[in-house]
Motif scaffolding. Structure first.
Motif, mmCIF file in Angstrom:
data_model
loop_
_atom_site.group_PDB
_atom_site.id
_atom_site.type_symbol
_atom_site.label_atom_id
_atom_site.label_comp_id
_atom_site.label_asym_id
_atom_site.label_seq_id
_atom_site.Cartn_x
_atom_site.Cartn_y
_atom_site.Cartn_z
ATOM 1 N N UNK A 144 0.838 -1.205 0.000
ATOM 2 C CA UNK A 144 0.000 0.000 0.000
ATOM 3 C C UNK A 144 0.870 1.251 0.000
ATOM 4 N N UNK A 145 1.944 1.220 0.774
ATOM 5 C CA UNK A 145 2.881 2.344 0.804
ATOM 6 C C UNK A 145 3.602 2.470 -0.529
ATOM 7 N N UNK A 146 3.988 1.333 -1.100
ATOM 8 C CA UNK A 146 4.753 1.312 -2.342
ATOM 9 C C UNK A 146 3.985 1.938 -3.496
ATOM 10 N N UNK A 147 2.676 1.667 -3.581
ATOM 11 C CA UNK A 147 1.876 2.190 -4.703
ATOM 12 C C UNK A 147 1.096 3.451 -4.346
ATOM 13 N N UNK A 148 1.301 3.977 -3.139
ATOM 14 C CA UNK A 148 0.666 5.237 -2.767
ATOM 15 C C UNK A 148 -0.790 5.134 -2.382
ATOM 16 N N UNK A 149 -1.177 4.030 -1.723
ATOM 17 C CA UNK A 149 -2.575 3.858 -1.303
ATOM 18 C C UNK A 149 -2.722 3.710 0.213
ATOM 19 N N UNK A 150 -1.676 4.006 0.954
ATOM 20 C CA UNK A 150 -1.733 3.807 2.405
ATOM 21 C C UNK A 150 -2.728 4.761 3.076
ATOM 22 N N UNK A 178 -4.485 -2.472 -8.517
ATOM 23 C CA UNK A 178 -4.220 -3.603 -9.396
ATOM 24 C C UNK A 178 -2.748 -3.949 -9.447
ATOM 25 N N UNK A 179 -1.891 -2.926 -9.489
ATOM 26 C CA UNK A 179 -0.444 -3.167 -9.488
ATOM 27 C C UNK A 179 -0.002 -3.791 -8.164
ATOM 28 N N UNK A 180 -0.532 -3.283 -7.056
ATOM 29 C CA UNK A 180 -0.193 -3.843 -5.741
ATOM 30 C C UNK A 180 -0.581 -5.317 -5.653
ATOM 31 N N UNK A 181 -1.755 -5.659 -6.178
ATOM 32 C CA UNK A 181 -2.203 -7.052 -6.123
ATOM 33 C C UNK A 181 -1.347 -7.945 -7.021
ATOM 34 N N UNK A 182 -0.852 -7.381 -8.116
ATOM 35 C CA UNK A 182 0.043 -8.145 -8.990
ATOM 36 C C UNK A 182 1.387 -8.411 -8.313
ATOM 37 N N UNK A 183 1.747 -7.545 -7.362
ATOM 38 C CA UNK A 183 3.056 -7.660 -6.696
ATOM 39 C C UNK A 183 3.012 -8.469 -5.405
ATOM 40 N N UNK A 184 1.826 -8.896 -4.982
ATOM 41 C CA UNK A 184 1.666 -9.508 -3.662
ATOM 42 C C UNK A 184 2.541 -10.746 -3.471
ATOM 43 N N UNK A 185 2.799 -11.487 -4.538
ATOM 44 C CA UNK A 185 3.613 -12.700 -4.406
ATOM 45 C C UNK A 185 5.080 -12.497 -4.707
ATOM 46 N N UNK A 234 1.257 10.802 -10.687
ATOM 47 C CA UNK A 234 1.093 9.360 -10.540
ATOM 48 C C UNK A 234 1.847 8.583 -11.606
ATOM 49 N N UNK A 235 1.866 9.110 -12.827
ATOM 50 C CA UNK A 235 2.605 8.465 -13.914
ATOM 51 C C UNK A 235 4.092 8.381 -13.566
ATOM 52 N N UNK A 236 4.640 9.483 -13.060
ATOM 53 C CA UNK A 236 6.061 9.507 -12.685
ATOM 54 C C UNK A 236 6.328 8.526 -11.547
ATOM 55 N N UNK A 237 5.428 8.464 -10.572
ATOM 56 C CA UNK A 237 5.613 7.560 -9.436
ATOM 57 C C UNK A 237 5.604 6.101 -9.885
ATOM 58 N N UNK A 238 4.690 5.739 -10.770
ATOM 59 C CA UNK A 238 4.625 4.362 -11.256
ATOM 60 C C UNK A 238 5.856 4.046 -12.111
ATOM 61 N N UNK A 239 6.283 5.011 -12.933
ATOM 62 C CA UNK A 239 7.501 4.813 -13.723
ATOM 63 C C UNK A 239 8.691 4.533 -12.805
#
Length: 307
Positions: free
Chosen positions: A118-124, A143-150, A168-173
């Motif tokens: 949640x912290x990593x993708x900015x949803x905390x 969706x990205x966070x859920x893809x990274x869960x494993x 947000x685009x820059x953060x995801x990049x």
């Protein structure tokens, strides 16, 4: 670690008698970010779905982490995280509840991973807010966070920056680059945002009407789009001598058809033309060349719609 994370050989898939993939062969190396580029309906999502096991090929073969065969592929796909077409989550759950549900489904005991992602993708900050009330950009992040869960070794993301604001685009990049560099994660990403893809990917796969048109590295793309003076003449060897001896430059390239790309003197074309004229070389072409990224991709796929 295997050098090649994914190899496909002549993958074919059709819907209602129409080919959506035709003889698709790609090779993805570990620790690189591959940008999958094409128009709407080019076959990007279909390729991703077949790789992830969400759809079935009609012919051809797939190799994941050096393994082939359906049973082996099923095992190897546990090393893969994906978000294809739309983020998959339960609308009436919060972001953290969705991650918890996904973690339990995958049998992952580490509860701390939920808050870390949640912290990593900015949803905390979302706390008790239900996912159904998220903005499009927030849904993409979840969706990205859920893809990274494993903690996957291979991440497949279909239009992950769709709906994100510029920050947000820059953060995801930056997140994708960090995952690639620090974890040696291989990432396959599709996007219509070509300038952003240019800043994110290390390699590019251009697909059109279900066929791979070109694969190239970032450096090769730069070379293709690099601005230059293109010169055609009757004495290319003599022209090369003039460039080096009179214009003091070696920043040129002689092409297979004997045309010459000159990367210097873009703002001093008259000086180049005068040197050619004074040496009595007959010129048949003297033009400014070099594409924007959009121009180059459009020239490869053949058309300007929905790129």
């Amino acid at each position: 670690m295997n050098k090649y994370v994914l190899k496909t050989n002549r993958l074919t898939k059709s819907y209602h008698g129409t080919n959506v993939l035709h003889d698709v062969s790609v090779t993805l190396e570990a620790g690189r970010i591959y940008g999958l580029i094409g128009q709407n309906g080019a076959g990007k999502s279909t390729l991703m779905r077949i790789v992830a096991g969400h759809s079935f090929k009609e012919s051809g073969s797939i190799e994941l982490f050096g393994h082939v065969g359906e049973k082996a592929l099923q095992m190897e796909r546990k090393r893969l995280g994906c978000m294809i077409e739309y983020p998959s989550f339960i609308p009436n759950m919060t972001a953290k509840e969705n991650l918890k549900f996904r973690r339990i489904m995958l049998g992952i005991p580490n509860k701390e991973i939920e808050d870390e992602l949640l912290e990593l993708v900015g949803l905390s900050h979302t706390k008790e807010k239900k996912a159904k009330n998220f903005s499009l950009g927030m849904k993409q992040r979840l969706g990205i966070a859920m893809a990274l869960i494993g903690n996957p070794e291979f991440l497949v993301l279909d239009e992950p920056i769709n709906g994100l604001d510029p920050l947000g685009v820059v953060e995801i990049r930056n997140l994708l680059r960090k995952l690639c560099e620090e974890r040696q994660m291989t990432i396959l990403i599709s996007s219509h945002n070509l300038p952003e893809m240019y800043q994110t990917a290390t390699d590019y796969i251009i697909i059109s009407k279900g066929e791979i048109k070109q694969t190239l590295t970032h450096a090769e793309l730069d070379e293709c789009c690099k601005h230059h003076i293109l010169i055609s003449c009757n004495e290319p060897e003599k022209l090369v001598s003039i460039l080096e001896m009179e214009l003091n430059t070696s920043n040129y390239k002689v092409m297979p058809d004997k045309t010459i790309k000159l990367y210097d003197y873009l703002d001093e074309k008259e000086r180049v033309a005068r040197a050619i004229f004074e040496n009595k070389i007959m010129v048949t072409n003297f033009s400014n060349e070099g594409d924007t990224l959009e121009d180059y991709f459009i020239s490869i796929v053949g058309g300007g719609r929905n790129v």
